[in-house]
Design an enzyme around this catalytic site. Structure first.
Site, mmCIF file in Angstrom:
data_model
loop_
_atom_site.group_PDB
_atom_site.id
_atom_site.type_symbol
_atom_site.label_atom_id
_atom_site.label_comp_id
_atom_site.label_asym_id
_atom_site.label_seq_id
_atom_site.Cartn_x
_atom_site.Cartn_y
_atom_site.Cartn_z
ATOM 1 N N GLU A 23 -14.388 -54.896 -59.474
ATOM 2 C CA GLU A 23 -13.677 -55.859 -58.782
ATOM 3 C C GLU A 23 -12.486 -56.412 -59.712
ATOM 4 O O GLU A 23 -12.549 -56.021 -60.714
ATOM 5 C CB GLU A 23 -14.034 -56.860 -58.004
ATOM 6 C CG GLU A 23 -14.954 -56.372 -56.873
ATOM 7 C CD GLU A 23 -15.616 -57.548 -55.992
ATOM 8 O OE1 GLU A 23 -15.554 -57.610 -54.901
ATOM 9 O OE2 GLU A 23 -16.291 -58.448 -56.739
ATOM 10 N N HIS A 64 -7.845 -65.346 -51.272
ATOM 11 C CA HIS A 64 -8.254 -63.997 -51.359
ATOM 12 C C HIS A 64 -6.902 -63.115 -51.057
ATOM 13 O O HIS A 64 -6.371 -63.483 -49.869
ATOM 14 C CB HIS A 64 -9.472 -63.631 -50.649
ATOM 15 C CG HIS A 64 -10.166 -62.301 -51.009
ATOM 16 N ND1 HIS A 64 -9.268 -61.249 -50.701
ATOM 17 C CD2 HIS A 64 -11.344 -61.910 -51.647
ATOM 18 C CE1 HIS A 64 -10.080 -60.110 -51.285
ATOM 19 N NE2 HIS A 64 -11.153 -60.807 -51.813
ATOM 20 N N ARG A 121 -7.136 -62.392 -59.240
ATOM 21 C CA ARG A 121 -6.849 -62.592 -57.621
ATOM 22 C C ARG A 121 -5.750 -63.558 -57.586
ATOM 23 O O ARG A 121 -4.889 -63.431 -56.764
ATOM 24 C CB ARG A 121 -8.123 -63.479 -57.165
ATOM 25 C CG ARG A 121 -8.891 -62.402 -56.328
ATOM 26 C CD ARG A 121 -9.972 -63.349 -55.830
ATOM 27 N NE ARG A 121 -11.012 -62.312 -55.745
ATOM 28 C CZ ARG A 121 -12.166 -62.387 -54.969
ATOM 29 N NH1 ARG A 121 -12.648 -63.802 -54.642
ATOM 30 N NH2 ARG A 121 -12.953 -61.428 -55.143
ATOM 31 N N HIS A 173 -10.133 -68.790 -49.596
ATOM 32 C CA HIS A 173 -11.222 -68.188 -49.864
ATOM 33 C C HIS A 173 -12.415 -68.823 -50.361
ATOM 34 O O HIS A 173 -13.672 -68.867 -50.381
ATOM 35 C CB HIS A 173 -10.869 -66.869 -50.386
ATOM 36 C CG HIS A 173 -12.139 -65.947 -50.820
ATOM 37 N ND1 HIS A 173 -12.944 -65.318 -49.540
ATOM 38 C CD2 HIS A 173 -12.661 -65.424 -51.907
ATOM 39 C CE1 HIS A 173 -13.908 -64.536 -50.097
ATOM 40 N NE2 HIS A 173 -13.716 -64.676 -51.386
ATOM 41 N N ARG A 208 -11.684 -68.181 -60.070
ATOM 42 C CA ARG A 208 -13.047 -67.565 -60.096
ATOM 43 C C ARG A 208 -12.773 -65.907 -60.540
ATOM 44 O O ARG A 208 -11.869 -65.274 -59.636
ATOM 45 C CB ARG A 208 -13.758 -67.889 -59.007
ATOM 46 C CG ARG A 208 -15.223 -67.187 -58.968
ATOM 47 C CD ARG A 208 -15.902 -67.504 -57.525
ATOM 48 N NE ARG A 208 -15.191 -67.153 -56.481
ATOM 49 C CZ ARG A 208 -15.707 -66.146 -55.917
ATOM 50 N NH1 ARG A 208 -16.527 -65.367 -56.171
ATOM 51 N NH2 ARG A 208 -14.800 -65.775 -54.595
HETATM 52 P P1 FAD Z 1 -23.043 -71.352 -48.213
HETATM 53 O O1 FAD Z 1 -23.413 -70.025 -48.359
HETATM 54 O O2 FAD Z 1 -21.652 -71.498 -47.500
HETATM 55 O O3 FAD Z 1 -24.260 -72.237 -47.490
HETATM 56 C C1 FAD Z 1 -23.722 -73.561 -47.138
HETATM 57 C C2 FAD Z 1 -24.982 -74.284 -46.137
HETATM 58 O O4 FAD Z 1 -24.563 -75.491 -46.126
HETATM 59 C C3 FAD Z 1 -25.030 -73.525 -44.882
HETATM 60 O O5 FAD Z 1 -25.997 -73.355 -44.256
HETATM 61 C C4 FAD Z 1 -24.385 -74.687 -44.044
HETATM 62 O O6 FAD Z 1 -24.870 -74.880 -42.699
HETATM 63 C C5 FAD Z 1 -24.796 -75.860 -44.585
HETATM 64 N N1 FAD Z 1 -24.277 -77.136 -44.638
HETATM 65 C C6 FAD Z 1 -22.918 -77.699 -44.853
HETATM 66 N N2 FAD Z 1 -22.561 -78.555 -44.535
HETATM 67 C C7 FAD Z 1 -23.795 -79.287 -44.170
HETATM 68 C C8 FAD Z 1 -24.114 -80.714 -43.521
HETATM 69 N N3 FAD Z 1 -23.244 -81.657 -43.376
HETATM 70 N N4 FAD Z 1 -25.524 -80.771 -42.922
HETATM 71 C C9 FAD Z 1 -26.289 -79.919 -43.038
HETATM 72 N N5 FAD Z 1 -25.972 -78.437 -43.599
HETATM 73 C C10 FAD Z 1 -24.788 -78.531 -44.096
HETATM 74 N N6 FAD Z 1 -18.922 -64.487 -53.496
HETATM 75 C C11 FAD Z 1 -19.438 -63.615 -54.634
HETATM 76 O O7 FAD Z 1 -20.141 -63.682 -55.560
HETATM 77 N N7 FAD Z 1 -19.394 -62.167 -54.183
HETATM 78 C C12 FAD Z 1 -18.952 -61.685 -52.801
HETATM 79 O O8 FAD Z 1 -18.918 -60.531 -52.541
HETATM 80 C C13 FAD Z 1 -18.516 -62.607 -51.870
HETATM 81 N N8 FAD Z 1 -17.678 -62.654 -50.859
HETATM 82 C C14 FAD Z 1 -17.260 -63.271 -49.879
HETATM 83 C C15 FAD Z 1 -16.933 -62.912 -48.784
HETATM 84 C C16 FAD Z 1 -16.337 -63.902 -47.892
HETATM 85 C C17 FAD Z 1 -15.990 -63.463 -46.608
HETATM 86 C C18 FAD Z 1 -16.644 -65.284 -48.142
HETATM 87 C C19 FAD Z 1 -16.300 -66.274 -47.214
HETATM 88 C C20 FAD Z 1 -17.154 -65.651 -49.441
HETATM 89 C C21 FAD Z 1 -17.498 -64.875 -50.314
HETATM 90 N N9 FAD Z 1 -18.016 -65.133 -51.421
HETATM 91 C C22 FAD Z 1 -18.322 -63.900 -52.360
HETATM 92 C C23 FAD Z 1 -18.361 -66.437 -51.923
HETATM 93 C C24 FAD Z 1 -19.748 -66.674 -51.627
HETATM 94 O O9 FAD Z 1 -19.931 -66.093 -50.666
HETATM 95 C C25 FAD Z 1 -19.956 -68.207 -51.427
HETATM 96 O O10 FAD Z 1 -19.240 -69.102 -52.593
HETATM 97 C C26 FAD Z 1 -21.441 -68.471 -51.728
HETATM 98 O O11 FAD Z 1 -22.142 -67.783 -50.810
HETATM 99 C C27 FAD Z 1 -21.662 -70.011 -51.511
HETATM 100 O O12 FAD Z 1 -23.064 -69.958 -51.192
HETATM 101 P P2 FAD Z 1 -23.628 -71.438 -51.065
HETATM 102 O O13 FAD Z 1 -25.133 -71.373 -51.101
HETATM 103 O O14 FAD Z 1 -22.986 -72.509 -52.012
HETATM 104 O O15 FAD Z 1 -22.863 -72.045 -49.694
HETATM 105 C C1 SIN Z 2 -14.606 -59.547 -51.862
HETATM 106 O O1 SIN Z 2 -15.584 -58.631 -51.573
HETATM 107 O O2 SIN Z 2 -13.325 -59.256 -52.294
HETATM 108 C C2 SIN Z 2 -14.940 -61.020 -52.215
HETATM 109 C C3 SIN Z 2 -15.583 -61.089 -53.468
HETATM 110 C C4 SIN Z 2 -15.773 -62.621 -54.016
HETATM 111 O O3 SIN Z 2 -15.138 -63.392 -53.293
HETATM 112 O O4 SIN Z 2 -16.267 -62.847 -55.056
#
Ligand code: FAD
Ligand code: SIN
Length: 542
Positions: free
Chosen positions: A126, A242, A288, A349, A384
């Site tokens: 990427e 993004h 990005r 994003h 990032r």
């Molecule tokens: P999340 O996975 O967002 O989980 C947050 C959790 O907290 C959820 O369960 C939510 O319900 C809970 N929560 C929030 N507020 C509250 C509250 N007040 N009370 C109770 N529960 C709550 N990153 C990569 O490294 N590779 C990728 O390929 C990639 N692709 C992506 C594609 C998309 C479309 C998106 C949106 C993001 C992508 N990212 C990617 C970024 C990455 O997915 C996120 O940064 C990462 O998954 C965040 O994980 P997390 O566990 O911190 O939060």
């Molecule tokens: C993507 O698949 O382009 C998202 C990857 C990321 O946000 O790290």
């Protein structure tokens, strides 16, 4: 003024649940941390909607970690530092690149099926990665596969209590330390979850913006509640847009993974001309922020609201095998990636900043930890590197688990007499939270988006200050709490963006278009008690 708590309560009068560790959030960060802790601690995991709904679930491209022989932690480190534009924490980056591969082994042990070719892990590339190092699953459904594997493990573990549809309203503090959280149950009653350690894993804040790749849950709750509880919030002016979200009438801003460009797709303006060669030697695979701004510049030049992503020169087999989810989603709107150019535009994003933590994942508030997108470990700096966030969530989740297991002492048995009340009005006008949220999202997109300027930022801050009176109203429902959390985050982002009078990484100021290392190799840190502070960045890197 943001009050300490958004609701009135007396702890002594509320149902109490006792647990060793409370984890708030069921994305990669929350689930993985829970699994690492549960052999020695009782864990309560709360999620505001269903267990599997999170940003993690939508991750497409994959997870970055060094597994190939022609790669090394040193190269991963260099790529991360270059993308971070001079203000990454070198120590945090070292931790990420060296400890990431071990977490990948854990994911595989927990049952994650990464894609393989001839028995060897398949790797993609990427933007701004110098090597193919990104593991993926089911082509472009990496996050869904990770969530499936981790949530299955969590569900069958007796030491993890999972509370779905439980909305965390606020962290409870007593004598400066965090002693758990106030949570809204699905029946509308409140419960106090009392914990020796609390881990915020609540994800990001993409819903700050009108156009975002993030699902509805990404409302910055963790950042806002930690701010109210006295934690430090760092680097939040750095919001990653993004470059390539689907732009099509009636369609959501569905992400078209950077891995599509990694496999050869090119960008074209509406005249059909490739343009990235004019902006960066890495062309479509430049960092990005550079690609996103180049797209906006081309859109402005050609008077269009989108550009095209073209992968039609690649084989049908590659497109359908590597990107089955994206292919199907585009097809729903009559767009066939094999033959059609896909209209795309940038969308909010990822938030690089968040709750300031140390290398153990600890915040400045004792007994409070943060990992995943809600945290600011310093790994990402001003921008990032793609696919570093899932890796960061795991690496620092594991560090938190190790620290809690060895260091945390139990709280006293007695429930302290914590209570809060303030004069609150009944909801005043007929505007719904949906309308208020939309107004906020439009304001942020317009003035605190990809390109910023003092005039717009000042206007946004003035408006946000006006909206902040919402805190005076009585709130009862999750959508109301989400709105004030978004408002708090918006204000933190806008104030930091105004303060940083330079352009760096994802933060671009039209009135200060150059990076200024002499003055601005710094972090902007905000706290409810100390206001806006500047902290020197410790390293003199590229
Ligand atoms: P999340 O996975 O967002 O989980 C947050 C959790 O907290 C959820 O369960 C939510 O319900 C809970 N929560 C929030 N507020 C509250 C509250 N007040 N009370 C109770 N529960 C709550 N990153 C990569 O490294 N590779 C990728 O390929 C990639 N692709 C992506 C594609 C998309 C479309 C998106 C949106 C993001 C992508 N990212 C990617 C970024 C990455 O997915 C996120 O940064 C990462 O998954 C965040 O994980 P997390 O566990 O911190 O939060
Ligand atoms: C993507 O698949 O382009 C998202 C990857 C990321 O946000 O790290």
């Amino acid at each position: 003024m943001v009050p300490r708590y958004v609701v009135d309560f007396k702890l002594a009068e509320i149902e109490t649940i006792k647990t060793d560790v409370l984890i708030i959030g069921s994305g990669a960060a929350g689930l993985y941390t829970a699994l690492q802790l549960c052999d020695q601690c009782s864990v309560t995991l709360v999620s505001k909607t269903s267990l599997t709904q999170s940003n993690t679930r939508y991750a497409q491209g994959g997870i970055a970690a060094v597994t190939a022989e022609n790669d090394s932690p040193e190269l991963h480190r260099q790529d991360t530092l270059i993308a971070g534009a001079g203000i990454c924490s070198h120590e945090a980056v070292e931790v990420l690149v060296n400890e990431g591969p071990n977490c990948i082994n854990d994911l595989i042990r927990y049952g994650t099926n990464f894609d393989k070719k001839d028995g060897v892990l398949e790797l993609t590339k990427e933007g701004a990665h110098s090597k193919r190092r990104i593991l993926h699953a089911h082509g472009d459904a990496t996050g869904a596969e990770i969530v499936r594997a981790l949530s299955e493990q969590a569900l069958k573990n007796e030491r993890i209590t999972i509370l779905e549809n439980h909305f965390t309203i606020d962290l409870i503090t007593n004598k400066g330390e965090c002693i758990g959280a106030l949570v809204l149950k699905p029946d509308g009653k409140k419960v106090y979850i009392r914990a020796d350690a609390t881990v915020l894993a609540t994800g990001g804040a993409g819903q700050l913006y009108r156009y975002t790749t993030n699902p509805e849950i990404a409302t910055g709750d963790g950042i806002a509640m930690a701010y109210r509880a006295g934690a430090y919030i760092k680097d939040v002016e750095f919001i990653q847009f993004h470059p390539t979200a689907l732009f099509y009438p009636g369609a959501p801003r569905f992400l078209i993974s950077e891995a599509v460009r990694g496999e050869g797709a090119v960008l074209r303006n509406i005249k059909g001309e490739r343009f990235m060669q004019h902006y960066h030697p890495q062309k479509e695979l430049a960092p990005r922020d550079i690609v996103a701004r180049a797209i906006v510049t081309e859109m402005e030049k050609t008077g269009s609201t989108f550009v095209y992503l073209d992968i039609t020169h690649e084989s049908e087999e590659l497109i359908k095998h590597r990107f089955p989810t994206i292919y199907q989603e585009c097809l729903r709107y009559g767009l066939d990636m094999v033959t059609d150019w896909i209209p795309v535009a940038p969308a909010a994003h990822y938030i690089m900043g968040g709750i300031k933590t140390d290398l153990k994942g600890e915040t400045a508030t004792p007994r409070l930890y943060a990992c995943g997108e809600v945290s600011c470990t310093g790994v990402h700096g001003a921008n990032r590197l793609a696919s570093n966030s899932l890796a960061e969530a795991l690496v620092f989740g594991l560090r938190i688990a190790n620290h809690i297991r060895s260091e945390i002492s139990p709280l006293d048995n007695e429930i302290p007499a914590v209570s809060f009340s303030m004069l609150r009005q009944q909801t005043m006008n007929n505007e719904t939270t949906v309308e208020k949220r939309l107004r906020l999202q439009k304001l942020m997109l317009r003035h605190v988006g990809l390109k910023r300027h003092e005039k717009g930022l000042t206007k946004a801050i003035k408006e946000l200050d006006r909206f902040i009176k919402s805190f005076r109203f009585k709130m009862e429902r999750p959508d109301e709490f989400e709105y004030v959390n978004l408002l708090t985050c918006a204000s933190l982002v806008a104030n930091a963006a105004l303060q940083r009078e330079e352009s760096r990484g994802a933060h671009y100021r039209e009135d200060f278009p150059e990076r200024d290392d002499l003055v601005w190799r710094k972090h902007i840190v905000q706290s409810i008690e100390d206001g806006v502070l500047e902290e020197r960045s410790l390293h003199d890197d590229e």
